[in-house]
Design a protein around this motif. Structure first.
Motif, PDB file in Angstrom:
ATOM      1  N   LYS A   1       0.994  -1.399   0.221  1.00  0.00           N
ATOM      2  CA  LYS A   1      -0.552  -0.009  -0.212  1.00  0.00           C
ATOM      3  C   LYS A   1       0.495   1.381   0.214  1.00  0.00           C
ATOM      4  CE  LYS A   1      -3.704  -2.200   2.303  1.00  0.00           C
ATOM      5  NZ  LYS A   1      -5.230  -2.293   2.924  1.00  0.00           N
TER       6      LYS A   1
ATOM      7  N   SER B   1       0.213  -7.879  -8.217  1.00  0.00           N
ATOM      8  CA  SER B   1      -0.638  -9.089  -7.994  1.00  0.00           C
ATOM      9  C   SER B   1      -0.028 -10.527  -7.732  1.00  0.00           C
ATOM     10  CB  SER B   1      -2.022  -8.998  -7.826  1.00  0.00           C
ATOM     11  OG  SER B   1      -2.668  -7.760  -7.861  1.00  0.00           O
TER      12      SER B   1
ATOM     13  N   ASP C   1       0.019 -14.173  -5.269  1.00  0.00           N
ATOM     14  CA  ASP C   1      -0.741 -14.832  -4.208  1.00  0.00           C
ATOM     15  C   ASP C   1       0.863 -14.953  -3.298  1.00  0.00           C
ATOM     16  OD1 ASP C   1      -2.632 -14.899  -5.121  1.00  0.00           O
ATOM     17  OD2 ASP C   1      -2.525 -17.162  -5.644  1.00  0.00           O
ATOM     18  N   ARG C   2       2.241 -14.672  -3.497  1.00  0.00           N
ATOM     19  CA  ARG C   2       3.574 -14.328  -3.581  1.00  0.00           C
ATOM     20  C   ARG C   2       2.560 -13.455  -2.191  1.00  0.00           C
ATOM     21  NH1 ARG C   2       6.538 -11.673  -6.174  1.00  0.00           N
ATOM     22  NH2 ARG C   2       8.696 -12.302  -4.141  1.00  0.00           N
ATOM     23  N   PHE C   3       2.183 -11.966  -2.240  1.00  0.00           N
ATOM     24  CA  PHE C   3       1.591 -11.091  -1.388  1.00  0.00           C
ATOM     25  C   PHE C   3       0.654 -11.562  -0.933  1.00  0.00           C
ATOM     26  CE2 PHE C   3       4.557  -9.096  -4.242  1.00  0.00           C
ATOM     27  CZ  PHE C   3       5.858  -9.504  -4.359  1.00  0.00           C
ATOM     28  N   ASP C   4       0.053 -10.535  -0.040  1.00  0.00           N
ATOM     29  CA  ASP C   4      -1.491  -9.950   0.250  1.00  0.00           C
ATOM     30  C   ASP C   4      -1.761  -9.652  -0.832  1.00  0.00           C
ATOM     31  OD1 ASP C   4      -3.830  -8.884   1.479  1.00  0.00           O
ATOM     32  OD2 ASP C   4      -2.679  -8.055   3.309  1.00  0.00           O
ATOM     33  N   ILE C   5      -3.246 -10.773  -0.902  1.00  0.00           N
ATOM     34  CA  ILE C   5      -3.524 -10.106  -2.390  1.00  0.00           C
ATOM     35  C   ILE C   5      -4.552  -9.656  -2.431  1.00  0.00           C
ATOM     36  CG2 ILE C   5      -5.263 -12.131  -2.702  1.00  0.00           C
ATOM     37  CD1 ILE C   5      -3.279 -11.429  -5.634  1.00  0.00           C
ATOM     38  N   GLU C   6      -5.004  -9.442  -1.035  1.00  0.00           N
ATOM     39  CA  GLU C   6      -6.197  -8.554  -0.764  1.00  0.00           C
ATOM     40  C   GLU C   6      -5.607  -6.809  -0.502  1.00  0.00           C
ATOM     41  OE1 GLU C   6      -9.206  -9.164  -0.805  1.00  0.00           O
ATOM     42  OE2 GLU C   6      -9.559 -10.675  -0.220  1.00  0.00           O
ATOM     43  N   ALA C   7      -4.489  -6.729  -0.203  1.00  0.00           N
ATOM     44  CA  ALA C   7      -3.575  -5.725  -0.610  1.00  0.00           C
ATOM     45  C   ALA C   7      -2.855  -5.061  -2.001  1.00  0.00           C
ATOM     46  CB  ALA C   7      -2.273  -5.691  -0.053  1.00  0.00           C
ATOM     47  N   CYS C   8      -2.910  -6.128  -2.960  1.00  0.00           N
ATOM     48  CA  CYS C   8      -2.680  -5.789  -4.074  1.00  0.00           C
ATOM     49  C   CYS C   8      -3.502  -5.264  -4.737  1.00  0.00           C
ATOM     50  CB  CYS C   8      -2.046  -7.062  -4.970  1.00  0.00           C
ATOM     51  SG  CYS C   8      -0.619  -7.985  -4.562  1.00  0.00           S
TER      52      CYS C   8
ATOM     53  N   GLU D   1      -6.208  -3.680  -4.191  1.00  0.00           N
ATOM     54  CA  GLU D   1      -6.562  -2.428  -3.354  1.00  0.00           C
ATOM     55  C   GLU D   1      -5.743  -1.772  -3.809  1.00  0.00           C
ATOM     56  OE1 GLU D   1      -8.351   1.048  -1.519  1.00  0.00           O
ATOM     57  OE2 GLU D   1      -9.178  -1.360  -1.922  1.00  0.00           O
TER      58      GLU D   1
ATOM     59  N   SER E   1      -7.769 -16.150  -6.252  1.00  0.00           N
ATOM     60  CA  SER E   1      -7.243 -15.087  -5.964  1.00  0.00           C
ATOM     61  C   SER E   1      -7.528 -14.135  -7.825  1.00  0.00           C
ATOM     62  CB  SER E   1      -5.836 -15.194  -6.654  1.00  0.00           C
ATOM     63  OG  SER E   1      -5.315 -15.130  -5.804  1.00  0.00           O
TER      64      SER E   1
END
Length: 439
Positions: free
Chosen positions: A129, A153, A155-162, A164, A194
């Motif tokens: 973010k 974006s 799945d290595r990261f917080d997908i919801e944060a990606c 947003e 995702s």
């Protein structure tokens, strides 16, 4: 207003000698010096200089800036291991401080290579973010360039944060200087769940995604989902018009046909492809399906003109003949890069005509052989591309390179970047035992 005088100009279509160019934020007037009337302009003498539209990097990874000189255990056996052992360690360890300083360094080095528009594919695992806003601050606000940004974006990261980060930025910025796309890393690092989440919220935002950079991407798609990448993306209704599909080395005819039908664009990055040993694109397949193709550098360097030459050479090597692909095809892709960026940004780039944005560069060049509209691109490629050093660069009429130099305050910031890189490297070293693997 500024007047460039006694210049030769080439805008990838027209070549003209001994001209003047008058501009403010946009080009106002162009003509032969015999017709020039000085009306108290800021005059810059351009004798023995060539004026061109400033350049566009069609696919970049600004976060790769701090990979320069990074020493890590590196013994990959395939493309996935290249990601595991280098790039996923580097991007996963970046914070907003690294994002900002890499933007400053990459932006300044781009300017010094004549680039004023960057289409970036970003990732920073520690700070998702605010990362695109930070890139905008460095690239657009402080250096004064145009930027088309997105977050990878995965799945290595917080997908919801990606999700947003992509949505909030793309909805906030729709100007001629800054636009957001919806970034996806690659199909191989995004689950069905995702992709379904993204499909529900993306609306009409074009995506920017790596596609079939390695055969492993297609192999895994078939193994896991029973369909090829482009069909999987289309099933999730993600192939929006103007979506940017990067590499596309291993797509088949059905996928190419679908890309063309969905009015997507492909970005080639052959220097990176050769460096990673993954293969080369099938240019005839893109041509057959009428797919627009643009040129990026995949973050492997600061310039874009070497990509033009390398694309030409690489296709000769792939085809085992120098006559199937040539500078005419490269020129078509260069022009398409301006078309694509103009469409996304909502402005007119890439020509030296009244009404176009004053995104210009001036570079010393005395043609040692006759130069005309038919051979001008050959002069640029073989006379300038390998050492492309403009004396002046403007973006929207703002002088961002003044006789080879950027503003002192920007260079002072540039000098501080190594401190940020050192902190990043320390974090990366701590991940040296990470085993990696496709999500």
């Amino acid at each position: 207003m500024i007047a460039l005088t006694h210049v030769n100009y080439y805008d990838f279509k027209t070549y003209a000698k001994d001209q003047y160019i008058i501009f403010d934020d946009k080009i106002i007037e162009v003509g032969p010096m015999a017709n020039f009337v000085n009306q108290d302009y800021e005059v810059i003498e351009g004798m023995d200089q060539l004026v061109m539209p400033s350049l566009i990097n069609g696919h970049h990874h600004i976060y790769s800036t701090f990979a320069r000189g990074l020493l890590l255990p590196f013994d990959p056996k395939n493309f996935q291991e290249i990601l595991d052992q280098l790039w996923w360690k580097l991007d996963g360890s970046q914070d907003l401080n690294n994002v900002y300083y890499s933007g400053i360094v990459s932006g300044i080095e781009g300017v010094k290579n004549g680039i004023t528009t960057i289409i970036d594919h970003h990732a920073s695992g520690l700070d998702i973010k605010g990362s695109l806003e930070t890139l905008k601050k460095a690239i657009c606000d402080e250096i004064g360039l145009r930027g088309i940004f997105c977050f990878e974006s995965s799945d290595r990261f917080d997908i919801e944060a990606c999700i947003e980060e992509n949505l909030s930025f793309a909805k906030k910025y729709k100007t001629t200087k800054t636009v957001g796309l919806f970034g996806l890393h690659a199909a191989m690092s995004l689950s069905e769940e995702s992709l379904a989440k993204i499909s529900k919220v993306i609306e009409d935002i074009p995506i920017h995604i790596h596609v079939a950079e390695s055969h492993m991407d297609e192999d895994l798609s078939m193994e896991r989902y029973g369909e090829r990448i482009i069909h999987r993306l289309d099933r999730h209704q993600l192939l929006r018009e103007n979506s940017l599909l990067v590499h596309c080395l291993y797509i088949d005819e059905d996928e190419a046909h679908l890309i063309g039908r969905r009015k997507c664009t492909v970005a080639l990055n052959v220097t990176s492809n050769m460096n990673n040993g993954v293969g080369l694109p099938d240019h005839e397949l893109f041509e057959k399906e009428g797919i627009p193709v643009i040129i990026g550098n995949d973050g492997i360097g600061s310039g874009i003109t070497p990509e033009w030459l390398n694309l030409n050479f690489a296709m000769h090597h792939r085809d085992l003949t120098p006559v199937r692909f040539g500078l005419d095809q490269v020129l078509k892709m260069v022009n398409q890069t301006y078309v694509y960026a103009s469409s996304i940004l909502g402005c007119k780039l890439g020509r030296i005509q009244a009404g176009y944005e004053a995104d210009l560069l001036m570079i010393p060049y005395i043609p040692p052989t006759p130069m005309n509209k038919d051979n001008a691109f050959g002069h640029v490629c073989f006379g300038l591309a390998n050492s492309f050093k403009p004396s002046y660069v403007w973006c929207g009429g703002k002088k961002v390179l003044d006789y080879y130099e950027v503003e002192d305050n920007l260079m002072n910031t540039y000098r501080e970047a190594s401190k940020s890189a050192e902190k990043l490297w320390d974090r990366v070293q701590k991940t040296s035992n990470y085993e990696g693997g496709i999500v």
